[in-house]
Design an enzyme around this catalytic site. Structure first.
Site, short mmCIF file in Angstrom:
data_model
loop_
_atom_site.label_atom_id
_atom_site.label_comp_id
_atom_site.label_asym_id
_atom_site.label_seq_id
_atom_site.Cartn_x
_atom_site.Cartn_y
_atom_site.Cartn_z
N TYR A 170 0.86 -1.20 0.00
CA TYR A 170 0.00 0.00 0.00
C TYR A 170 0.90 1.25 0.00
O TYR A 170 0.73 2.17 -0.81
CB TYR A 170 -0.92 -0.01 1.23
CG TYR A 170 -1.81 1.21 1.36
CD1 TYR A 170 -3.09 1.22 0.82
CD2 TYR A 170 -1.36 2.36 2.01
CE1 TYR A 170 -3.91 2.33 0.93
CE2 TYR A 170 -2.17 3.48 2.13
CZ TYR A 170 -3.45 3.47 1.59
OH TYR A 170 -4.24 4.58 1.70
N LYS A 174 1.52 4.04 -2.95
CA LYS A 174 1.16 5.44 -2.68
C LYS A 174 2.37 6.37 -2.81
O LYS A 174 2.24 7.54 -3.20
CB LYS A 174 0.55 5.56 -1.28
CG LYS A 174 -0.85 4.95 -1.15
CD LYS A 174 -1.87 5.61 -2.07
CE LYS A 174 -3.30 5.31 -1.66
NZ LYS A 174 -4.29 5.91 -2.57
N1 LIG Z 1 -9.51 7.76 4.64
C1 LIG Z 1 -8.26 8.13 4.87
O1 LIG Z 1 -7.93 8.64 5.95
C2 LIG Z 1 -7.21 7.91 3.82
C3 LIG Z 1 -5.87 8.11 4.19
C4 LIG Z 1 -4.90 8.01 3.21
C5 LIG Z 1 -5.26 7.72 1.90
N2 LIG Z 1 -6.56 7.49 1.59
C6 LIG Z 1 -6.91 7.21 0.20
O2 LIG Z 1 -8.04 7.96 -0.18
C7 LIG Z 1 -8.80 7.24 -1.16
C8 LIG Z 1 -10.24 7.14 -0.70
O3 LIG Z 1 -10.28 6.39 0.50
P1 LIG Z 1 -11.58 6.27 1.42
O4 LIG Z 1 -11.09 6.34 2.81
O5 LIG Z 1 -12.63 7.19 0.96
O6 LIG Z 1 -11.96 4.74 1.14
P2 LIG Z 1 -13.37 4.04 0.81
O7 LIG Z 1 -13.10 2.58 0.96
O8 LIG Z 1 -14.47 4.65 1.58
O9 LIG Z 1 -13.62 4.39 -0.73
C9 LIG Z 1 -12.85 3.84 -1.76
C10 LIG Z 1 -13.77 3.53 -2.93
O10 LIG Z 1 -12.95 3.11 -4.04
C11 LIG Z 1 -13.64 2.09 -4.71
N3 LIG Z 1 -12.70 1.28 -5.50
C12 LIG Z 1 -11.78 0.41 -5.02
N4 LIG Z 1 -11.13 -0.17 -6.03
C13 LIG Z 1 -11.62 0.36 -7.18
C14 LIG Z 1 -11.33 0.17 -8.54
N5 LIG Z 1 -10.42 -0.73 -8.94
N6 LIG Z 1 -11.98 0.93 -9.45
C15 LIG Z 1 -12.92 1.82 -9.05
N7 LIG Z 1 -13.27 2.01 -7.77
C16 LIG Z 1 -12.62 1.29 -6.84
C17 LIG Z 1 -14.32 1.29 -3.61
O11 LIG Z 1 -15.40 0.53 -4.11
C18 LIG Z 1 -14.74 2.38 -2.63
O12 LIG Z 1 -16.08 2.79 -2.84
C19 LIG Z 1 -8.09 5.90 -1.33
O13 LIG Z 1 -7.21 5.97 -2.44
C20 LIG Z 1 -7.30 5.76 -0.04
O14 LIG Z 1 -6.19 4.90 -0.19
C21 LIG Z 1 -7.55 7.58 2.53
#
Ligand SMILES: NC(=O)c1ccc[n+]([C@@H]2O[C@H](COP(=O)([O-])OP(=O)(O)OC[C@H]3O[C@@H](n4cnc5c(N)ncnc54)[C@H](O)[C@@H]3O)[C@@H](O)[C@H]2O)c1
Length: 320
Positions: A170, A174
């Site tokens: 991961y 990233k």
């Molecule tokens: N929430 C946080 O604090 C946090 C921290 C660091 C990074 N991120 C990054 O932010 C982004 C959003 O995260 P989130 O927390 O909203 O997660 P989340 O799980 O709520 O949403 C992610 C969405 O991406 C969709 N998805 C996954 N694989 C996919 C694909 N191959 N094609 C299309 N859609 C796909 C999933 O179905 C899901 O609805 C991600 O890239 C995550 O790694 C989040």
């Protein structure tokens, strides 16, 4: 104060069926963008969930008077990534903005053999972000305009999970997103294309299971909404985007550039290990400019941005 608007702009937001992606889609639509709401509907660990979350967000947008269409493809599939860009062009005539947000966290550890989690992280986080941009590139070049917001993570800076496991692929994927974004920025500059990345921290289904029943979970629920990420990042998706090639830490209303810096350092044409050892303070910038960049070290040492958010005064009274 003039409002940041997206009238006549068309945006693709990936993984927009929930969490941060949904917030991006709503924020862009609310300010006038026509939006392709993509979501492949998988679990955090990349298992199919077979719901229609992209359409549910489209319905929210249309109920609020905005324009959006749903796309159910995977960004990790080259044809899927190309099709979502084509859908933007077919539905709305152009593609101006890509918010590469889709993500999973199929935890593996840095010492593990590369396995399915490795392939999924590289496929969704790295290849997925490259493939949507590749598909949109000819359109953006021909119109002389494009805005790309890629999603990295503070995990790229070194991240230990509450159970003591260090992130593996991961974090690697990233980190690669930050490098890819800088290349996109360079290649895009002559064509009016600007690319930046964000390192978000917001309460979502991806984060809550990591910190169940903790004061940190309460803090994040109160102060770190997905809408904060979307509203901060909107400037990067807009015509007014002031920079390209940068990465930004965003959480709970705080937004700050991530600094890549190297001090004057130690230099000697006759370098030896002994001279390096004896001048270690210069190598590390301790007598140099870097001592003013204390928060840079903090970002590396405290991957969870809520520490920095509290120092900025938001929820500072909460004991964590
Ligand atoms: N929430 C946080 O604090 C946090 C921290 C660091 C990074 N991120 C990054 O932010 C982004 C959003 O995260 P989130 O927390 O909203 O997660 P989340 O799980 O709520 O949403 C992610 C969405 O991406 C969709 N998805 C996954 N694989 C996919 C694909 N191959 N094609 C299309 N859609 C796909 C999933 O179905 C899901 O609805 C991600 O890239 C995550 O790694 C989040």
């Amino acid at each position: 104060m003039s409002k940041v608007r997206f009238d006549d702009r068309v945006a693709l937001v990936t993984g927009a069926g929930g969490g941060i992606g949904r917030a991006h889609a709503l924020a862009l639509a609310e300010r006038g963008a026509k939006v392709v709401v993509n979501d492949y509907a998988v679990s955090i660990t990349n298992i199919a969930e077979n719901d229609n979350r992209a359409q549910a967000v489209v319905d929210e947008i249309t109920a609020l008077g905005g324009e959006a269409v749903a796309n159910h493809g995977s960004v990790a599939d080259p044809e899927g990534a190309a099709a979502m860009v084509q859908q933007a062009v077919d539905s709305f005539g152009r593609i101006d903005v890509i918010v590469n947000n889709a993500g999973i966290n199929a935890s593996d550890a840095i010492q593990d053999e590369p396995g399915p989690a490795y392939a999924s992280h590289m496929g969704v986080h790295l290849e997925g972000q490259l493939m949507t941009v590749r598909a949109a590139w000819p359109h953006m070049v021909s119109q002389g305009y494009g805005r790309i917001v890629n999603t990295s993570s503070a995990g790229a800076l070194g991240f230990v999970q509450p159970d003591g496991t260090w992130f593996g692929s991961y974090a690697i994927a990233k980190g690669a997103v930050i490098a890819a974004t800088r290349q996109m920025a360079g290649a895009g500059a002559p064509h009016g294309i600007r690319a930046n990345s964000i390192l978000p921290l917001a309460i979502s289904r991806m984060v809550s299971p990591l910190i169940p029943g903790t004061p940190t979970l309460d803090y994040m629920e109160r102060f770190t909404g997905p809408e904060h990420i979307a509203l901060g990042a909107s400037i990067l998706a807009s015509e007014e985007c002031p920079v390209s090639g940068q990465a930004f830490s965003i959480s709970g209303g705080r937004m700050a550039v991530l600094v890549y810096a190297s001090p004057l350092g130690f230099s000697d044409a006759e370098i030896t290990p002994e001279k390096v050892r004896d001048n270690w303070g210069l190598v590390m910038g301790e007598q140099d400019e870097l001592h003013r960049l204390g928060n840079f070290y903090e970002a590396v040492d405290n991957a969870f941005e809520y520490t920095l958010l509290q120092r900025a005064g938001i929820g500072a009274e909460v004991q964590l």
